[in-house]
Enzyme design. Structure first.
Site, mmCIF file in Angstrom:
data_model
loop_
_atom_site.group_PDB
_atom_site.id
_atom_site.type_symbol
_atom_site.label_atom_id
_atom_site.label_comp_id
_atom_site.label_asym_id
_atom_site.label_seq_id
_atom_site.Cartn_x
_atom_site.Cartn_y
_atom_site.Cartn_z
ATOM 1 N N CYS A 96 26.378 -9.318 4.580
ATOM 2 C CA CYS A 96 27.046 -10.087 5.625
ATOM 3 C C CYS A 96 27.976 -11.156 5.054
ATOM 4 O O CYS A 96 27.519 -12.053 4.344
ATOM 5 C CB CYS A 96 26.001 -10.741 6.529
ATOM 6 N N TYR B 71 36.703 -6.888 11.521
ATOM 7 C CA TYR B 71 35.771 -6.399 12.542
ATOM 8 C C TYR B 71 36.512 -6.016 13.822
ATOM 9 O O TYR B 71 36.115 -5.083 14.529
ATOM 10 C CB TYR B 71 34.714 -7.466 12.842
#
Length: 325
Positions: free
Chosen positions: A46, A180
């Protein structure tokens, strides 16, 4: 994974807001700054969590805030979650939990969002007290200063904070979250719009770094940490998995040299796990296509040994040191 509410009618990805945002500090209602009280939960894959771990390392907070690590692959359960299958018995050794959602639901039984990392958990209460990835590194840099190691770097100089914040906001929307927006787009229009914004911003950063060793000149700042965590994942994950395929970072001379300069700095490369990153973005059950999942094949490349090749970025600054103390 995006929840359905995170995709609008035009197919654009809109990231969920953070639920637990009480700041650290000494004021009324703020989270007390105490050594040994909190555990930082992260996933090596992440980018939001990675930047907190980098700053924790750079400032010497490892013995002050403990670290728990969830597995790179999502657990096979009928919800979006993270698990501690890397730990013995599949349980975090400090919090005694199997799934990250356990502390989120203990904090708020009505919580319906994705349990996200990074998450700061109060060890005594077993509750999430802060998951504000956008401000967390700043808390480490300012409020946790009494616990910084000797000669810790000044990643957030007071005279540059306004400029750092402004650039970090742009980097977040166009680059960090921009990849994203490409990968989670649910329409061609939304994808192409995000794609164009992403590469326009990378082109601008490439130009900026032609005459600056780091984003704000000669020394690494908080803004560099934020950009690094996206750039280091770009060629090994986003380029293919998120279709951000106009250029690789290795195709940008300045960005590529800058990325290697950071990667070779303690705290950056030694907290970067390429294998975990590739596992998640190429095989995860919420990102990979059905064909990829059925084949269960992990891409062999790219060759990450090139991250350790000479970059000569010190020639731009004329300095060997990278940090303002």
């Amino acid at each position: 994974m995006a929840n359905p509410v995170e995709v609008d009618q035009k197919g654009k990805f809109n990231r969920q807001t953070n639920r637990f945002t009480i700041p650290f500090g000494n004021g009324e209602g703020e989270l007390p700054v105490e050594a040994g009280r909190y555990r930082l939960i992260w996933a090596e894959i992440c980018p939001w969590a990675h930047r907190a771990v980098i700053v924790r390392s750079l400032l010497g907070l490892e013995n002050v805030i403990s670290l728990g690590t969830v597995a790179p692959m999502r657990p096979d359960v009928p919800r979006v979650d993270w698990d501690f299958s890397l730990d013995e018995g599949g349980v975090d050794p400090v919090l005694g939990i199997q799934y990250l959602s356990e502390v989120y639901l203990k904090t708020d039984p009505e919580y319906t969002g994705r349990p996200t990392v990074p998450a700061i958990v109060d060890i005594n209460e077993g509750k999430v007290v802060n998951n504000d990835y956008f401000r967390l590194t700043n808390y480490f840099e300012i409020d946790w200063a009494p616990f910084h190691k000797e000669n810790a770097p000044n990643l957030y100089p007071e005279n540059l904070r306004e400029e750092i914040d402004a650039l970090s906001e742009v980097i977040f929307h166009d680059v960090n979250n921009g990849v994203y927006k490409c990968g989670f787009a649910r329409s061609q229009e939304a994808y192409e719009e995000a794609y164009d914004v992403l590469f326009a911003r990378l082109d601008q950063l490439e130009e900026r770094l032609a005459t600056n060793r780091f984003l704000f000149g000669d020394y690494i700042t908080d803004a560099d940490v934020r950009l690094y965590t996206t750039l280091v994942r770009f060629d090994v994950a986003y380029y293919a998995a998120f279709k951000t395929n106009r250029n690789r970072i290795v195709d940008f001379p300045n960005l590529w040299g800058y990325l290697r300069d950071l990667y070779e700095t303690p705290g950056f490369g030694d907290t970067t796990n390429f294998h975990a990153i590739k596992q998640h973005y190429h095989l995860s059950n919420h990102i990979a296509s059905d064909d990829q999942k059925s084949l269960n094949i992990l891409p062999k490349g790219p060759d990450t040994s090139i991250f350790n090749t000479p970059h000569n970025r010190e020639d731009i600054s004329g300095k060997k040191e990278k940090f303002l103390i």
